[in-house]
Write a protein that holds these residues in place. Sequence first.
Motif, PDB file in Angstrom:
ATOM      1  N   TYR A  55       0.857  -1.056   0.093  1.00  0.00           N
ATOM      2  CA  TYR A  55      -0.090  -0.043   0.138  1.00  0.00           C
ATOM      3  C   TYR A  55       0.755   1.180  -0.051  1.00  0.00           C
ATOM      4  N   SER A  56       2.080   1.150  -0.318  1.00  0.00           N
ATOM      5  CA  SER A  56       2.855   2.305  -0.547  1.00  0.00           C
ATOM      6  C   SER A  56       2.351   2.894  -1.996  1.00  0.00           C
ATOM      7  N   THR A  57       2.638   4.287  -1.712  1.00  0.00           N
ATOM      8  CA  THR A  57       1.965   4.897  -3.166  1.00  0.00           C
ATOM      9  C   THR A  57       3.121   5.811  -3.739  1.00  0.00           C
ATOM     10  N   ASN A  58       3.041   6.069  -5.035  1.00  0.00           N
ATOM     11  CA  ASN A  58       3.930   7.392  -5.606  1.00  0.00           C
ATOM     12  C   ASN A  58       2.953   8.021  -6.721  1.00  0.00           C
ATOM     13  N   TYR A  59       3.295   8.972  -7.051  1.00  0.00           N
ATOM     14  CA  TYR A  59       2.706   9.926  -7.703  1.00  0.00           C
ATOM     15  C   TYR A  59       3.619  10.809  -8.865  1.00  0.00           C
ATOM     16  N   ALA A  60       3.224  10.817 -10.108  1.00  0.00           N
ATOM     17  CA  ALA A  60       3.808  12.062 -10.820  1.00  0.00           C
ATOM     18  C   ALA A  60       3.518  13.256 -10.166  1.00  0.00           C
ATOM     19  N   ASP A  61       4.716  14.079 -10.300  1.00  0.00           N
ATOM     20  CA  ASP A  61       4.606  15.429  -9.803  1.00  0.00           C
ATOM     21  C   ASP A  61       3.427  16.458 -10.120  1.00  0.00           C
ATOM     22  N   SER A  62       3.120  16.275 -11.374  1.00  0.00           N
ATOM     23  CA  SER A  62       1.822  16.685 -11.926  1.00  0.00           C
ATOM     24  C   SER A  62       0.582  16.440 -11.451  1.00  0.00           C
TER      25      SER A  62
END
Length: 117
Positions: A55-62
């Motif tokens: 359940y770790s998440t990552n996102y594009a900066d945008s």
Amino acid sequence: QVQLVESGGGLVQPGGSLRLSCAASGRAFSMYAMYWYRQAPGKQRELVAGITNGYSTNYADSVKGRFTISRDNAKNMVYLQMNSLKPEDTAIYYCNIPVPGTQYNYWGQGTQVTVSS
């Protein structure tokens, strides 16, 4: 046979919200990372968000602060809540599940998101 089916796309005004869903079938994906990508006309496909089996998440900066990825392992689903949508978010959104230890990826057929007034 593994299938990924996205849904929830559509036309929305700037500032609006949409929730995308990806239904996975054919095997259980609770131990796999799951991702959302998008591809706008004339542009390369880009990573939007990912969520690990932990359940770790990552996102594009945008999209940071506007989009939220989540998953429901019991339903074999992954979601993308998209808030404060902008015209530049217009794209086809794809669900992706890479197979660990291989070069193989499962892809859905995509769902169109159009942000326009």
